[in-house]
Enzyme design. Structure first.
Site, PDB file in Angstrom:
ATOM      1  N   HIS A 267       0.869  -1.188   0.000  1.00 20.00           N
ATOM      2  CA  HIS A 267       0.000   0.000   0.000  1.00 20.00           C
ATOM      3  C   HIS A 267       0.903   1.234   0.000  1.00 20.00           C
ATOM      4  O   HIS A 267       1.542   1.531  -0.990  1.00 20.00           O
ATOM      5  CB  HIS A 267      -0.928  -0.108   1.214  1.00 20.00           C
ATOM      6  CG  HIS A 267      -2.060   0.875   1.259  1.00 20.00           C
ATOM      7  ND1 HIS A 267      -2.387   1.720   0.236  1.00 20.00           N
ATOM      8  CD2 HIS A 267      -2.965   1.147   2.248  1.00 20.00           C
ATOM      9  CE1 HIS A 267      -3.428   2.462   0.582  1.00 20.00           C
ATOM     10  NE2 HIS A 267      -3.796   2.137   1.799  1.00 20.00           N
ATOM     11  N   HIS A 306      -2.687  -2.627  -9.910  1.00 15.36           N
ATOM     12  CA  HIS A 306      -3.568  -1.959  -8.947  1.00 15.36           C
ATOM     13  C   HIS A 306      -4.843  -2.762  -8.824  1.00 15.36           C
ATOM     14  O   HIS A 306      -5.312  -3.324  -9.815  1.00 15.36           O
ATOM     15  CB  HIS A 306      -3.888  -0.537  -9.441  1.00 15.36           C
ATOM     16  CG  HIS A 306      -4.391   0.335  -8.343  1.00 15.36           C
ATOM     17  ND1 HIS A 306      -5.712   0.354  -7.972  1.00 15.36           N
ATOM     18  CD2 HIS A 306      -3.748   1.192  -7.522  1.00 15.36           C
ATOM     19  CE1 HIS A 306      -5.848   1.211  -6.973  1.00 15.36           C
ATOM     20  NE2 HIS A 306      -4.687   1.729  -6.674  1.00 15.36           N
ATOM     21  N   ASP A 362       2.689   5.089  -7.480  1.00 15.69           N
ATOM     22  CA  ASP A 362       3.941   4.959  -6.732  1.00 15.69           C
ATOM     23  C   ASP A 362       5.155   4.755  -7.613  1.00 15.69           C
ATOM     24  O   ASP A 362       6.286   4.827  -7.141  1.00 15.69           O
ATOM     25  CB  ASP A 362       3.842   3.772  -5.759  1.00 15.69           C
ATOM     26  CG  ASP A 362       2.794   4.035  -4.719  1.00 15.69           C
ATOM     27  OD1 ASP A 362       2.839   5.120  -4.123  1.00 15.69           O
ATOM     28  OD2 ASP A 362       1.922   3.179  -4.507  1.00 15.69           O
TER      29      ASP A 362
END
Ligand SMILES: CC(C)(COP(=O)(O)OP(=O)(O)OC[C@H]1O[C@@H](n2cnc3c(N)ncnc32)[C@H](O)[C@@H]1OP(=O)(O)O)[C@@H](O)C(=O)NCCC(=O)NCCS
Length: 429
Positions: A267, A306, A362
């Site tokens: 996460h 994702h 990210d």
């Protein structure tokens, strides 16, 4: 006539009518169906909540296939272009963009709450010099609940507003103090002349200069990154916030749990993991052999894939543009070439294409943070600061939702049937 779903039990021929509303059936409507004579009613089995809506929400809309992200209806691209973090936080928390007066009042109120109690500072001094700043961050947020016992009045709107201001204003101060502690530098007090992100950079990086002046490009880049991370509907940490909050504890305690959920590498720790992965790969020449290992199932390509986005994460597109701006000030991050090569190969490779694995938020954010001078272990903390706005908004929405109760999932029991206690002397093996 209302939309219904007819379910036929093939064993008995019995038919059941279940209502469909807002694209969902109610799991409790299935209780009328019995799997056997002693069964208490059919349950749905959904490990990791792959297909379960646990709430109705008016905050964030995501269409993962189309790559759409909106806060309160506003596209993320427009907010990243035209808004700033505090205005976006206001929008997420209160549902509408603020008027000029409301915005000025909001910014002033947040600015007034940036200071930490001196005892909080001393509390933070108790951590070892090499403590992970995310560990310091989440423990300190939890400690805040003891400083503000009025936060227990969760059904008092004024109290909720005060805790909201405190949390939004204090999380950057806690984050900056955690960082300064981990590198052994004295804490820097907030500078109320600066913007939200400008002040954060001041508390992180001020040395002996009398007045810290943030670089406008880096200040804006950080602000946009904060906008992109402010909410993301029912992800792991937000669900933690809602579940913990559903027992009606105070928001600081619930937010500690949310931050703990964010800490994990799947996460909020993902951008830290991306950087570690890029460092481990070491050079562009090593990329093909690294990809071969990933495709054999030996590890994951961090920053890819994702749960919701099955196309390019819209935030990743915006971040790539910010990266260029930041690198024009800081110089290129040497790991960028490796990241670009990974992305190029992955976007053409059948393993990733067939699984619809694309870069997520990210993949590039870590490169930007590193170029701006943040150490790796500050990355999840940089995520937690803006996400605080989303966590509080989701918590409040849950509290005021008359359909919500304390969270309590069901289970399918797979263990032993009833059996008698065996005295120690009679146990085998
Ligand atoms: C984000 C993530 C946890 C979502 O996981 P998920 O929705 O549960 O997806 P699954 O684990 O079911 O993966 C589906 C398939 O894609 C593969 N896969 C998923 N992400 C992968 C990745 N980053 N690298 C390589 N393979 C990946 C899985 O191995 C699986 O393959 P299989 O069908 O052959 O077994 C996952 O994509 C991941 O671990 N990504 C890396 C961590 C990351 O960047 N997290 C930040 C999210 S913002």
């Amino acid at each position: 006539m209302a939309d219904t779903l007819t379910i036929t039990d093939n064993r008995t021929g019995t038919q059941y009518e279940v209502s469909i509303a807002a694209g969902a059936i109610r799991a409790t409507d299935l209780k009328q169906i019995k799997a056997g004579p002693d069964d208490k009613g059919l349950v749905t089995y959904d490990p990791a909540f792959l297909n379960t809506a646990a709430c109705r929400s008016r905050i964030t809309y995501i269409d993962g296939d189309a790559g759409i992200l909106r806060y309160r209806g506003y596209p993320i691209e427009q907010l990243a272009e035209d808004s700033d973090f505090l205005e976006t936080a206001y929008l997420i928390l209160f549902g509408e963009l603020p008027t000029q007066t409301a915005q000025e009042d909001w910014v002033r109120q947040v600015t007034l709450h940036t200071m930490l109690h001196e005892n909080i500072k001393r509390f933070m001094e108790g951590f070892l010099y090499d403590a992970h700043p995310m560990g310091i961050f989440l423990s300190t947020v939890g400690a805040l609940s003891t400083f503000y016992p009025d936060a227990k009045n969760i059904f008092d709107a004024d109290s909720r507003r005060t805790q909201t201001l405190r949390l939004i204003a204090k999380v950057p101060s806690i984050a900056a103090y955690a960082y300064r502690h981990s590198i052994g530098r004295p804490y820097v007090y907030p500078d109320n002349d600066l913007s939200f992100t400008g002040n954060f950079l001041n508390m992180l990086f001020k040395m002996t200069e009398l007045k810290y002046q943030p670089h406008p490009v880096l200040e804006r880049a950080l602000d946009v990154l904060f906008i992109l991370h402010a909410d993301h509907e029912q992800n792991c940490s937000t669900s933690a916030m809602r579940v913990i909050g559903s027992s009606h504890g105070d928001p600081y305690s619930a937010l500690t749990g949310a931050a703990a959920a964010l800490y994990g590498p799947l996460h909020g720790g993902a951008n830290e993991a991306v950087l570690r992965m890029l460092q481990e790969i070491g050079s562009v020449g090593q990329v093909p052999s690294f990809m071969t290992k990933i495709k054999k199932g030996e590890g994951r390509l961090m920053g890819f894939g994702h749960r919701v986005y099955k196309s390019y994460d819209p935030r990743a597109k915006i971040i790539k543009q910010i990266a260029d701006l930041v690198f024009s000030v800081t110089g290129k991050n040497p790991l960028l070439e490796i990241a670009l090569e990974l992305e190029r190969i992955a976007l053409e490779d059948d393993y990733f294409v067939s699984r619809r694995l694309y870069p997520n938020v990210d993949f590039y954010s870590g490169l930007i943070y590193q170029a701006m001078g943040f150490p790796l272990d500050m990355f999840p903390v940089l995520f937690a600061i803006p996400r605080t706005a989303g966590w509080i908004a989701q918590w409040e929405e849950m509290l005021l939702d008359s359909e919500q109760k304390i969270s309590r999932p069901r289970q399918i029991y797979d263990g032993e049937a009833a059996r008698d206690y065996v005295p120690m002397s009679k146990r085998q093996g």
